[in-house]
Scaffold this active site. Sequence first.
Site, PDB file in Angstrom:
ATOM      1  N   GLU A  35      20.428 -14.851 -74.897  1.00  0.00           N
ATOM      2  CA  GLU A  35      21.376 -14.063 -75.740  1.00  0.00           C
ATOM      3  C   GLU A  35      22.292 -15.354 -76.377  1.00  0.00           C
ATOM      4  O   GLU A  35      22.340 -16.872 -76.414  1.00  0.00           O
ATOM      5  CB  GLU A  35      22.796 -13.733 -74.749  1.00  0.00           C
ATOM      6  CG  GLU A  35      24.368 -13.348 -75.135  1.00  0.00           C
ATOM      7  CD  GLU A  35      24.543 -11.997 -74.881  1.00  0.00           C
ATOM      8  OE1 GLU A  35      25.334 -11.436 -75.250  1.00  0.00           O
ATOM      9  OE2 GLU A  35      24.839 -12.211 -73.375  1.00  0.00           O
ATOM     10  N   CYS A 246      25.860  -8.186 -73.721  1.00  0.00           N
ATOM     11  CA  CYS A 246      27.379  -7.666 -74.409  1.00  0.00           C
ATOM     12  C   CYS A 246      27.109  -8.256 -76.165  1.00  0.00           C
ATOM     13  O   CYS A 246      27.672  -6.739 -76.860  1.00  0.00           O
ATOM     14  CB  CYS A 246      28.209  -8.983 -74.147  1.00  0.00           C
ATOM     15  SG  CYS A 246      29.430  -8.587 -72.373  1.00  0.00           S
ATOM     16  N   ASN A 373      23.948  -1.927 -71.992  1.00  0.00           N
ATOM     17  CA  ASN A 373      23.786  -2.845 -70.982  1.00  0.00           C
ATOM     18  C   ASN A 373      24.868  -3.041 -70.457  1.00  0.00           C
ATOM     19  O   ASN A 373      25.828  -2.913 -70.763  1.00  0.00           O
ATOM     20  CB  ASN A 373      23.810  -4.729 -72.260  1.00  0.00           C
ATOM     21  CG  ASN A 373      24.395  -5.656 -71.387  1.00  0.00           C
ATOM     22  OD1 ASN A 373      23.473  -6.019 -70.508  1.00  0.00           O
ATOM     23  ND2 ASN A 373      25.420  -6.076 -71.329  1.00  0.00           N
ATOM     24  N   GLU A 374      25.436  -3.789 -69.177  1.00  0.00           N
ATOM     25  CA  GLU A 374      26.769  -3.635 -68.423  1.00  0.00           C
ATOM     26  C   GLU A 374      27.782  -2.237 -68.565  1.00  0.00           C
ATOM     27  O   GLU A 374      28.413  -2.361 -69.019  1.00  0.00           O
ATOM     28  CB  GLU A 374      27.447  -4.938 -68.389  1.00  0.00           C
ATOM     29  CG  GLU A 374      26.606  -5.641 -68.153  1.00  0.00           C
ATOM     30  CD  GLU A 374      27.386  -7.440 -67.580  1.00  0.00           C
ATOM     31  OE1 GLU A 374      28.455  -6.803 -68.274  1.00  0.00           O
ATOM     32  OE2 GLU A 374      26.310  -8.220 -67.869  1.00  0.00           O
TER      33      GLU A 374
END
Length: 644
Positions: A35, A246, A373-374
């Site tokens: 990331e 994120c 994602n999350e």
Amino acid sequence: MEMKILLLGASLVTSLPTMAGGKPISPNLFGIFFEDLNYAADGGLYAELVQNRSFEYSPSDVDVHKQPAGGWHPFTAWEFAKEGNGIGTISLETREPIHPNNPHYLLVDVKTVGKHGVGIRNKGYDGIVLRKEETYRFSVFLRNPDGGSMPVDVVVKDHKGTVVADTSFTASSSTWKQYEMVLRSRSDADTAALSLLFKKRGTVAVDMVSLFPIDTYKGRKNGLRRDIAETIAALKPAFVRFPGGCLAHGDGLDNIYQWKNTIGPVEQRKGDKNIWNYHQSMGLGYFEYFQFCEDIGAKPLPVIAAGVSCQNSARRRGDGQECVPMEDMLQYIQDILDLVEYCNGPSTSEWGSKRAAAGHPEPFNLEYIGIGNEDHITPEFEARFKMIYEAVKDKYPEITVVGTAGPGEAGKDYEEGWKIARKLGVPVVDEHYYKGWGWFLENLHRYDSYPRGGSKVYLGEYASWGSALENALAEAVYMTSLERNGDVVEFASYAPLLARVGHTQWNPDLIYFDGKQVYPSVNYHVQKLFSLNRGDTYHADVVTEDGGKSMLYSSCVRDSHTGDIIVKLVNMDGRERKANIDLNPFKRIRTEAALTVLAGDAKAKNEPGKPASVIPAESRIKVKKSFGYTMPAHSLSVIRIKTK
């Protein structure tokens, strides 16, 4: 109390049902997650040495409460340079840019040349690092608005003002033209600066100022910093998840990561801020990610936002999740389908031809794609995820979709995420959690009870809160349970992967670096030992301990490609422990085996900028069908046994 927790967390290797010859497990189990966090891309893996090369930094890139002195702006990392009584001005312009995606450029107006010229100077990321006799590719786009010619000096000086490298050329085009040349460094420099000096009265437009080492990973142009890339490649990851978690679903709807903005000529890519509060040039884009995966033999696993932004966005009060309007979802889904075509389509297809134009006519052979994602699992999320999932499944049934189970290991989002996955039949579900090291010892049976035959697990982000040996060993203990449950846990990756020293938004991280060196953490060595010693069958009841079970944890796997038997043993105790190893179920083992041991003080760390205090030690040992092995205190031992 701590000892009591450890004793309760200690466990026998559970004898789950196994097939004859061992239980088949995922050979893809251990990989990496990249990331663009902690300056992992620009100023990190991406080898560009000039910061803010296209003058696209903006005050909105950085949280107003976290900005460096003076804030961020299009001149960040730049300064006006006039040497020897030169006189001139610089201004930011947007009329007639190189490309609409790259709207800003600099206009230099030279009034008086002086002795050395007038221009601009860039300090890179904490100073530009050059090495003696190494070569570097300098390039710049220039335009002479008034016509005529403009002599240009390119000068790199160290912090003492000594010229380390230089060259000269003449710009003579009234339209944008790229000039490129090679510089050779005369000496080492750790905090150098690059100056671009104009030597004639007049105006010149400047954009895309670049200084790149020729010696990138695999020699790729617009490539990766070799030492960082080699440190990652040494993990031999089975897969790479990218470009972020994120980061992928962004700080608000208009900040969702758009893969199409990251391909093509770098001067035409559209930079953007990221959710971690700095600018992304997109020089490291989707083509480079896929190429890196191919270079290191890892399967690519790109992650796409599920039509919603990150709920942690600061853009709105309360739940920050923003949703792509339903009337725009068809185009959003088409962009995802186009990604599959870009990766796997023939070079004659619309998006396959763009891959071929970048120098890769053969497909990238994409097998997996992550959606979400999350995420906060809301009805809006579910509706959009379902649309995307069914569209990908319908057009590309060969692609395995990885879903998401929210931001934690339990709770409403976790439960709702799994409910959706089971209802739709999503093949793999992504779980994330960051915990204290004791949690990992207490939760070794987490996946023992997960249903076999349904959705598999991708443990996409996990780490204990620390970089000491005790943290790394707790992760090793947990990884033995992932191997034991490798029939349901398909993938796992520690996170975050990279961090530039002095520029971290998140700690701990697997690999630290600065402009000069790379500093693998103790956790890195654990990940490497497991990744290099993967197997595709798991074998229970191979290891027992003299005197009963305490803080000995183990796993045994076999690599069917080599026939090797791999025994991993973790001793969390502060004293030696003896393990009994029974290899009678295996035939014709060789009597000499490879032994790798990672051991030291429980609190020891590999501090960036200092010599590593905990590194693996390799040796050879004698083995037989049944033998004893004494594990050092606070250690991970890997015994690799060949068969005849």
